[in-house]
Enzyme design. Structure first.
Site, mmCIF file in Angstrom:
data_model
loop_
_atom_site.group_PDB
_atom_site.id
_atom_site.type_symbol
_atom_site.label_atom_id
_atom_site.label_comp_id
_atom_site.label_asym_id
_atom_site.label_seq_id
_atom_site.Cartn_x
_atom_site.Cartn_y
_atom_site.Cartn_z
ATOM 1 C CE LYS A 267 -3.889 -1.715 2.809
ATOM 2 N NZ LYS A 267 -4.962 -1.600 1.817
ATOM 3 N NE ARG A 341 -10.740 -10.085 -1.420
ATOM 4 C CZ ARG A 341 -11.135 -9.179 -2.307
ATOM 5 N NH1 ARG A 341 -11.534 -9.557 -3.500
ATOM 6 N NH2 ARG A 341 -11.148 -7.900 -1.999
HETATM 7 N N1 BES Z 1 -8.030 -3.770 4.761
HETATM 8 C C1 BES Z 1 -8.244 -3.362 3.428
HETATM 9 C C2 BES Z 1 -9.573 -2.625 3.231
HETATM 10 C C3 BES Z 1 -9.715 -1.316 3.974
HETATM 11 C C4 BES Z 1 -9.389 -0.127 3.354
HETATM 12 C C5 BES Z 1 -10.218 -1.296 5.247
HETATM 13 C C6 BES Z 1 -9.542 1.059 4.038
HETATM 14 C C7 BES Z 1 -10.376 -0.109 5.929
HETATM 15 C C8 BES Z 1 -10.044 1.080 5.316
HETATM 16 C C9 BES Z 1 -8.241 -4.588 2.511
HETATM 17 O O1 BES Z 1 -7.428 -5.633 2.905
HETATM 18 C C10 BES Z 1 -7.725 -4.139 1.191
HETATM 19 O O2 BES Z 1 -6.593 -3.765 1.126
HETATM 20 N N2 BES Z 1 -8.572 -4.186 0.173
HETATM 21 C C11 BES Z 1 -8.207 -3.791 -1.124
HETATM 22 C C12 BES Z 1 -8.756 -4.810 -2.082
HETATM 23 C C13 BES Z 1 -8.230 -4.685 -3.475
HETATM 24 C C14 BES Z 1 -6.751 -4.993 -3.527
HETATM 25 C C15 BES Z 1 -9.008 -5.645 -4.360
HETATM 26 C C16 BES Z 1 -8.792 -2.417 -1.379
HETATM 27 O O3 BES Z 1 -9.886 -2.133 -0.907
HETATM 28 O O4 BES Z 1 -8.132 -1.607 -2.009
HETATM 29 MN MN MN Z 2 -5.419 -5.389 2.219
#
Ligand code: BES
Ligand code: MN
Ligand code: ZN
Length: 485
Positions: A267, A341
């Site tokens: 990230k 997931r």
């Molecule tokens: N933990 C994150 C989602 C999240 C984002 C929770 C902001 C709380 C605040 C999750 O693991 C994630 O990174 N999701 C990705 C999925 C994508 C790579 C398909 C996302 O939402 O960008």
């Molecule tokens: Mn994530």
């Protein structure tokens, strides 16, 4: 906090602050009529001079010699959420005069008894602070020490309401503590230790799988996500059984990513700042189980936590890797940041094998859910409309807003993989739905709902009775649901 019930009129209360919730158009009504004549006259005068109107969250303070009298506007609503917010206003007003003892008048008559629970909740939840890492100012105000819930003819059941709402609120606050704790402290092993302590105190059974046991149980999602971290993953199960034959078995599953760096699909720095919150689903499950042990509902409750730290270490899983899960389904990992997931898949398999009547997972799963619904509303999807409806309804009563999204078969296209059964990301659109469809591949013959709490799990800005930080979202909804049996 000491909490007591006073079956007294407002005039007879001994407190630093007496809070009287008033309806719009009836600013001198309700418990304000129970004040001593002189105080009543002064209050009427103040209302007249300031043009005070009892709009939601409006307050008017009258300094009288005994106590500060604070009117809190209720608008024209009497629902539980309005009472919670009124009590939260009372808590913030208390800071102004460093009040130690606060009395909140819930009105007289039997109908007033249903306000007792929400008042306790609003007050305790607004009283929450996370100040473990702040240096202490010696003469700082530490908040009130005593709450008096006042109503002339409150029935005996009011004490039970206080007890239940206190357990619920304390559970929410303990979930908040876990969410606000730094990731370096609250590792998966720490969550396991916390679960064991909850079990010990509440007489629950607790099972923890780590290391070799995760391997022999083929918990390959937790193992794959943990591979890039120095911290071992953990699968945690807590079980509460009622004394009498259970009316149903409810399984609750929480995403417990104790830090989400994204893994090799790293990230950007900004998006990582609040990723200690990525175990909010797990925190809700642990908090729920703590409350359940105290409240003792008529159903069996099984809490599962799938925990891992998502890091990009030398042994980290790589985009293109394939995981074969416990139920035989294989998934290609195209993005290591779609890790929630993967760990949930393991937990859903186990929960399903154990055949509950219903199961619900809570997960900070997708940023897309925040794009769709904002930060105050959770998304819900599921395979049983009755169960989804019930959770939405209990969410409304509990002050937790939940909005349904579809799980359309057509979108399964989006998670088809060229090398495995499915893949862990969809196209650029509908990310919350494709995440839900991925989870659905691990649910067989069980009523199931998935609640995406990415938005409301963590408050970047303070909200009524939810200070900045972890909120503990989900616990109140589930407790209300469990009470319905
Ligand atoms: N933990 C994150 C989602 C999240 C984002 C929770 C902001 C709380 C605040 C999750 O693991 C994630 O990174 N999701 C990705 C999925 C994508 C790579 C398909 C996302 O939402 O960008
Ligand atoms: Mn994530
Ligand atoms: Zn995550």
């Amino acid at each position: 906090m000491r909490i007591s019930i006073a079956r007294k009129r407002a005039a007879d209360l001994a407190a630093d602050m007496i809070v009287i919730p008033v309806a719009k158009g009836s600013e001198t009504g309700g418990a304000a009529r129970e004040l001593a004549p002189g105080v009543r006259a002064a209050l009427a005068d103040r209302i007249e001079k300031t043009g005070f109107e009892a709009k939601p969250a409006a307050t008017l303070t009258l300094q009288s010699d005994g106590a500060d009298i604070v009117l809190v506007g209720m608008g024209d609503s009497q629902d539980a959420e309005t009472w919670r917010r009124a009590a939260a206003r009372a808590r913030s007003a208390a800071g102004g005069i460093k009040a130690e003892t606060i009395a909140i008048c819930v009105g007289s008559g039997r109908a007033a008894s249903k306000h007792v629970g929400p008042v306790v909740e609003g007050f305790l939840l607004a009283d929450y602070r996370f100040e473990k890492y702040k240096s202490r100012d010696e003469d700082a105000y530490d908040g009130p020490s005593s709450l008096i819930v006042a109503g002339a003819s409150l029935p005996p059941s009011a004490s039970a309401a206080v007890k239940r709402s206190r357990s619920a609120s304390e559970a929410v606050c303990s979930a908040r503590d876990l969410i606000n704790e730094m990731s370096t402290v609250k590792t998966p092993s720490y969550l396991a230790k916390t679960a064991r302590a909850i079990a010990r105190e509440g007489g629950l059974s607790c099972t923890v799988w780590q290391g070799k046991k995760l391997e022999s149980e083929r918990m390959n999602g937790i193992l794959a996500v943990s591979a890039g971290s120095a911290e071992p993953g953990a699968f945690i199960k807590l079980v509460y059984k009622p004394k009498r034959k259970a009316k149903a078995v409810v399984a609750v599953i929480g995403k417990g990513i104790t830090f989400d760096s994204g893994g090799l699909s790293l990230k950007p720095a900004k998006s990582m700042e609040a990723m200690k919150q990525d175990m909010s689903g797990a925190a809700a499950v642990l908090g729920l189980m703590k409350a359940v042990a105290e409240i003792a509902p008529a159903v069996e409750v099984r809490g599962y936590v799938a925990s891992a730290e998502n890091m990009p270490g030398g042994r980290a899983q790589k985009p293109g890797d394939v995981i074969t899960f416990r139920n035989g389904t294989s998934a290609e990992v195209l993005n290591t940041d779609a890790e929630g997931r993967l760990v949930l898949a393991d937990a859903l398999c186990v929960a399903c094998e154990e055949k509950p009547d219903v199961m619900v997972d809570l997960a900070t799963l997708t940023g897309a859910c925040m794009v769709a619904l904002g930060t105050r509303i959770a998304g819900i999807m599921g395979n049983d409309q009755g169960f989804v409806n019930a959770l939405i309804k209990h969410g409304e009563q509990a002050g937790e807003k939940i909005w349904q999204l579809p799980l359309p078969d057509e979108y399964k296209e989006d998670i088809k993989s060229s090398v495995a059964d499915i893949q862990n990301i969809g196209s650029s659109y509908g990310g919350t739905i494709t995440a839900g469809l991925f989870l659905a591949a691990f649910v067989s013959d069980t009523k199931w709902a998935h609640i995406d709490i990415a938005g409301p799990a963590f408050a970047e800005k303070p909200m009524p009775y939810r200070p900045r930080g972890g909120t503990g979202f989900g616990i109140m909804t589930l407790l209300s649901y469990l009470d319905s049996f």
